[in-house]
Design a protein around this motif. Structure first.
Motif, PDB file in Angstrom:
ATOM      1  N   GLN A  23       0.849  -1.193   0.000  1.00  0.00           N
ATOM      2  CA  GLN A  23       0.000   0.000   0.000  1.00  0.00           C
ATOM      3  C   GLN A  23       0.889   1.249   0.000  1.00  0.00           C
ATOM      4  OE1 GLN A  23      -2.274   0.577   3.539  1.00  0.00           O
ATOM      5  NE2 GLN A  23      -3.481   2.251   2.739  1.00  0.00           N
ATOM      6  N   LYS A  24       0.562   2.194  -0.892  1.00  0.00           N
ATOM      7  CA  LYS A  24       1.304   3.432  -0.934  1.00  0.00           C
ATOM      8  C   LYS A  24       0.959   4.260   0.292  1.00  0.00           C
ATOM      9  CE  LYS A  24       1.307   3.690  -5.992  1.00  0.00           C
ATOM     10  NZ  LYS A  24       0.831   4.458  -7.167  1.00  0.00           N
ATOM     11  N   GLU A  77      -2.332   7.967  -1.380  1.00  0.00           N
ATOM     12  CA  GLU A  77      -3.099   7.519  -2.544  1.00  0.00           C
ATOM     13  C   GLU A  77      -3.854   8.696  -3.147  1.00  0.00           C
ATOM     14  OE1 GLU A  77      -2.539   3.116  -2.259  1.00  0.00           O
ATOM     15  OE2 GLU A  77      -3.218   4.482  -3.840  1.00  0.00           O
ATOM     16  N   ASP A 132      -6.150   9.589  -6.812  1.00  0.00           N
ATOM     17  CA  ASP A 132      -6.713   9.130  -8.076  1.00  0.00           C
ATOM     18  C   ASP A 132      -6.071   9.918  -9.213  1.00  0.00           C
ATOM     19  OD1 ASP A 132     -10.119   8.571  -9.291  1.00  0.00           O
ATOM     20  OD2 ASP A 132      -8.197   8.504 -10.330  1.00  0.00           O
ATOM     21  N   CYS A 180      -7.004  13.082  -1.579  1.00  0.00           N
ATOM     22  CA  CYS A 180      -5.926  12.139  -1.273  1.00  0.00           C
ATOM     23  C   CYS A 180      -6.211  11.487   0.061  1.00  0.00           C
ATOM     24  CB  CYS A 180      -4.574  12.852  -1.194  1.00  0.00           C
ATOM     25  SG  CYS A 180      -3.925  13.392  -2.781  1.00  0.00           S
ATOM     26  N   GLY A 227       1.397  12.268  -3.562  1.00  0.00           N
ATOM     27  CA  GLY A 227       0.473  11.401  -4.269  1.00  0.00           C
ATOM     28  C   GLY A 227       0.879  11.321  -5.727  1.00  0.00           C
ATOM     29  N   GLN A 228       0.198  10.499  -6.471  1.00  0.00           N
ATOM     30  CA  GLN A 228       0.537  10.275  -7.872  1.00  0.00           C
ATOM     31  C   GLN A 228       0.219  11.477  -8.747  1.00  0.00           C
ATOM     32  OE1 GLN A 228      -1.166   6.658  -9.360  1.00  0.00           O
ATOM     33  NE2 GLN A 228      -0.565   7.051 -11.471  1.00  0.00           N
TER      34      GLN A 228
END
Lengths: 114, 114
Positions: free
Chosen positions: A1-2, A5, A7, A23, A105-106
């Motif tokens: 698990q990051k 997180e 989306d 997030c 986050g991404q």
């Protein structure tokens, strides 16, 4: 698990819409929460910076932090085509070099179309 | 005012070749300095940070190294590049005095290893 997180989207909205970006995180030790905006092929620029839970407003942007739920949000009101960018949430521990030791986050790619 | 410079902006290097990316900060003394990498479709990952000349901390094991030969100069290096080293490399700084502060990012170097 990051640890954080986010989306990645992409998210496409019409001009004038309210945008909600979110997030979640797993490390309860995070104390500082940030939102960065990154235009294509550019470095990130800070939009919002909050400490602890609560809301912070700056113009069309509102940042919310809920530490009990480990959840942060960024709201953009009256979105504009110039808001089209990647939005990165970031967080850090407190003290010294921790301010620059960010966990990101991404990133969510947002497009606001006229 | 403080500014951060990174160069080059874009770099294409063959596998096995050496790498040297440079970052300098102007208008401040004794900054904390950071190197981040952003791989395609991923958030920024902290690679190294430095609190002073010759003081380097590594956050993740990798094919890269960092050095800080002068107070406001931070260099990212590799002896032999791998394909997996491709990415967008960002330098950042925070004031040494700590306190609530943001991290300021440079404009990045886009590295493609071929």
């Amino acid at each position: 698990q990051k640890e954080v997180e986010q989306d990645p989207g992409p998210l496409s909205v019409p001009e004038g819409a309210i945008v909600s970006l979110n997030c979640t995180y797993s490390n309860s030790a995070f104390q500082y929460f940030m939102w960065y905006r990154q235009y294509s092929r550019k470095g990130p620029e800070l939009l919002m910076y909050t400490y602890s839970s609560g809301n912070k407003e700056d113009g069309r942007f509102t940042a919310q932090v809920d530490k009990s739920s480990k959840y942060i949000s960024l709201f953009i009101r009256d979105s504009q085509p110039s808001d089209s960018a990647t939005y990165l949430c970031a967080m850090s521990l407190s003290g010294g070099t921790s301010y620059g030791k960010l966990t990101f986050g991404q990133g969510t790619i947002l497009t606001v179309h006229p | 005012s403080q500014t951060i410079h990174q160069w080059p902006a874009t770099l294409v290097q063959p596998v096995g070749s050496p790498l040297s990316l440079e970052c300098t900060v102007e208008g401040t003394s004794n900054p904390n300095l950071y190197w981040y990498r952003q791989a395609a479709g991923r958030g920024l990952q902290l690679l190294f940070y430095s609190v002073g000349i010759g003081q380097i901390s590594s956050e993740v094991p990798q094919n890269l190294s960092a050095s800080r030969p002068q107070d406001r100069q931070f260099i990212l290096s590799s002896k032999k590049l791998l394909l997996s080293d491709s990415g967008f490399y960002l330098c950042a700084w925070t004031p040494w005095t700590g306190g609530d502060t943001e991290a300021f990012f440079g404009q990045g170097t886009r590295l493609t290893v071929v």
